[in-house]
Design a protein around this motif. Structure first.
Motif, short mmCIF file in Angstrom:
data_model
loop_
_atom_site.label_atom_id
_atom_site.label_comp_id
_atom_site.label_asym_id
_atom_site.label_seq_id
_atom_site.Cartn_x
_atom_site.Cartn_y
_atom_site.Cartn_z
N ASN A 152 0.82 -1.22 0.00
CA ASN A 152 0.00 0.00 0.00
C ASN A 152 0.85 1.26 0.00
N GLY A 153 1.86 1.25 0.87
CA GLY A 153 2.73 2.41 0.96
C GLY A 153 3.43 2.67 -0.36
N PHE A 154 3.89 1.59 -0.99
CA PHE A 154 4.58 1.72 -2.27
C PHE A 154 3.65 2.33 -3.32
N ALA A 155 2.43 1.76 -3.41
CA ALA A 155 1.48 2.26 -4.41
C ALA A 155 1.14 3.72 -4.15
N GLU A 156 0.96 4.06 -2.87
CA GLU A 156 0.64 5.44 -2.54
C GLU A 156 1.80 6.37 -2.91
N GLY A 157 3.01 5.88 -2.64
CA GLY A 157 4.20 6.67 -2.99
C GLY A 157 4.27 6.96 -4.47
N VAL A 158 4.04 5.92 -5.29
CA VAL A 158 4.10 6.12 -6.74
C VAL A 158 3.02 7.10 -7.18
N ARG A 159 1.81 6.93 -6.64
CA ARG A 159 0.71 7.83 -7.05
C ARG A 159 1.04 9.27 -6.69
#
Lengths: 86, 459
Positions: free
Chosen positions: B179-186
């Protein structure tokens, strides 16, 4: 399943960026751009002076931009985008 | 290196995130420190030494401060060191020029060039020492971890300004999950889009207007130019902060937010609680409140606000127009605290918002116009109809301004939320289309156009 839903929207950007990054290193360099009618920047040689002044980093940046994969396509996308809004 | 450069986007960031994620925990900080130093040295190969020296000094001072019988003296030494560096590298030229102009002495000092991000890392280092002195933080015993606090490339050159106690736990242990990774990319892509697609194009509109002599500007051109500048500055800086927060997430850090729709503020004090929030908090915590804040009588309040805001102005740039800009905000805030605030509270929302936007807009004139005589000229163009011809604005410019105004409000986010609640199946495809097109257009913008560095880069 929940992970997939989180990751799906960013899958394309991440893969795309990685592929282009690898492509830029692997693909052969071009010497001349026919669409821009100019010689493209080649991989710069490095001198201690340029390294210290930060000039070398600037030259590498220029090289990366000139030899970027599908450069002509990107320029065209940028131009179409401009025309679209004129 | 800047976030919106090809070398950062395609090589530095993916490699750093991948290696960092793959390393065992005990090597992560060391690796990130090296990566951050490389990031810094890319553009400033010499000044990286100055930063290293500053890290070693502050680290040693921190350790000493914790055990010393005279912590006050050590704190004072730390302040002299940090702000002394800032003074020498940032303000020498300004002071010399002013002295020369006042006294007529032939003072021709060649001022050193400004080290990248010095205003940001000096403030972080100073806050570390003050927090130690106040007992709000415990000294960092590992120089690698302390070095990483100062240099973490996500926030090194343009903030957010992070207080040590906020990230100390994250320096020892942090987790990166899906989740953190996806949020970071977004978050990173949104910031990149703001910078490359909005700020750069809005900046071109402002440049068109600014290129004309102020005496030739029509009223409409001046207002359009001002609007473009206000939006450009917001998207440039908040886009940078979004990228910083996003990169932080990719590395397991939670960095503080820096912007919260500032143009929706309904007073100047509210504006400054929403614009460059971490800088405002820094001045509040380390200067305004120690001076007595608003609790030591009216006269003290006036003095404190003026002092804090002239400093805030000068932090933004070593030039007198920035001091004037700060002074302007100091005066507005004094008025609001003393009586304007009470009157405003009774007025309808539209008047409060109108007043805030107008006041901020005039502020940006002081901020943007650096040439002599430019400020009164531009203000005249804004407020006195003069019959000059309007600069030719294309449909494209108007489209960008409209998109910019809309994107500076929460409307797009609310709209997306509403659509995805109504049609839950559309949520993923919509997000994929948004982030996909931002990626493609941003790359086209970076490769296809000459690249433009950040505005907030030289502060």
């Amino acid at each position: 399943m929940k992970n997939l839903k989180t990751l799906l929207p960013i899958l394309f950007p991440v893969i795309f960026i990685v592929l282009l990054g690898v492509g830029a290193i692997v693909l052969p360099d071009h010497t001349f751009s026919t669409s821009e009618m100019r010689y493209l920047k080649q991989f710069p040689g490095c001198s201690a002076q340029e390294l210290v002044s930060g000039d070398y980093a600037r030259q590498l940046e220029e090289y990366a931009s000139d030899q970027f994969p599908l450069r002509d396509v990107w320029i065209e996308v940028a131009e179409r985008w401009m025309l679209l809004l004129q | 290196m800047v976030f919106s450069s090809l070398s950062f986007l395609f090589w530095f960031l993916p490699l750093t995130v991948a290696v960092h994620g793959g390393l065992p925990h005990r090597f992560r900080n060391g690796f990130l420190l090296l990566a951050s130093l490389f990031f810094y040295a890319w553009g400033e190969p010499v000044y990286v030494l100055l930063m290293l020296l500053s890290i070693v000094c502050n680290f040693r001072l921190g350790l000493k401060l914790a055990v010393s019988a005279h912590p006050r003296q050590i704190l004072a030494a730390g302040m002299v060191w940090n702000f002394g560096l800032l003074a020498v590298f940032k303000y020498t030229g300004m002071v010399a020029e002013t002295l020369a102009a006042l006294t007529g002495l032939p003072l021709s000092i060649t001022a050193p060039s400004l080290p990248l991000g010095i205003s940001f890392y000096t403030f972080q280092a100073a806050s570390y020492l003050i927090d130690l002195y106040r007992g709000q933080a415990t000294p960092q015993k590992r120089i690698v971890d302390f070095g990483l606090y100062i240099t973490l490339f996500a926030q090194l050159v343009a903030g957010p300004i992070v207080r040590y106690p906020e990230v100390a736990p994250q320096l020892t242990a942090r987790r990166i999950d899906c989740n953190g990774f996806a949020e970071g990319v977004r978050r990173f892509l949104l910031g990149l889009g703001k910078k490359v697609l909005l700020a750069n194009n809005l900046g071109a509109i402002w440049e068109t207007v600014h290129a004309a002599p102020v005496g030739d500007l029509s009223m409409v051109s001046a207002w359009v130019g001002l609007l473009a500048f206000a939006l450009q500055l917001y998207f440039d800086f908040s886009g940078y902060s979004d990228m910083a927060v996003g990169i932080g997430k990719l590395l397991g850090f939670t960095l503080p937010e820096n912007f919260q729709y500032p143009y929706l503020a309904d007073s100047i004090s509210a504006f400054w609680r929403r614009w460059h929030m971490t800088l405002g908090q820094w001045f509040r915590t380390y200067l305004y409140i120690p001076l007595g804040g608003s609790r030591a009588g009216r006269l003290r309040l006036v003095r404190n606000l003026l002092l804090v805001w002239v400093c805030t102005g000068l932090w933004h740039g070593a030039a007198w127009n920035f001091a004037l800009w700060g002074l302007y905000y100091g005066c507005l805030l004094i008025l609001e605290k003393l009586w304007l605030g009470r009157i405003l509270a009774r007025l309808p929302g539209i008047v409060r918002h109108g007043y805030t936007l107008l006041a901020v807009g005039i502020g940006w004139v002081l901020f943007a116009c650096t040439g002599p005589g430019e400020i009164p000229g531009f203000l005249e163009a804004l407020f006195c109809p003069n019959g000059h011809v309007v600069v030719g604005f294309s449909k494209k410019m108007i489209a960008y301004l409209m998109v910019g105004v809309l994107a500076a409000t929460p409307v797009p986010t609310q709209l997306a939320g509403r659509v995805s609640r109504r049609f839950p199946r559309l949520e993923t495809p919509m997000a994929a289309a948004l982030y996909g097109s931002v990626t493609v257009l941003a790359i086209a913008g970076l490769v296809g156009a000459t690249y433009q560095p950040f505005l907030y880069f030289r502060f």
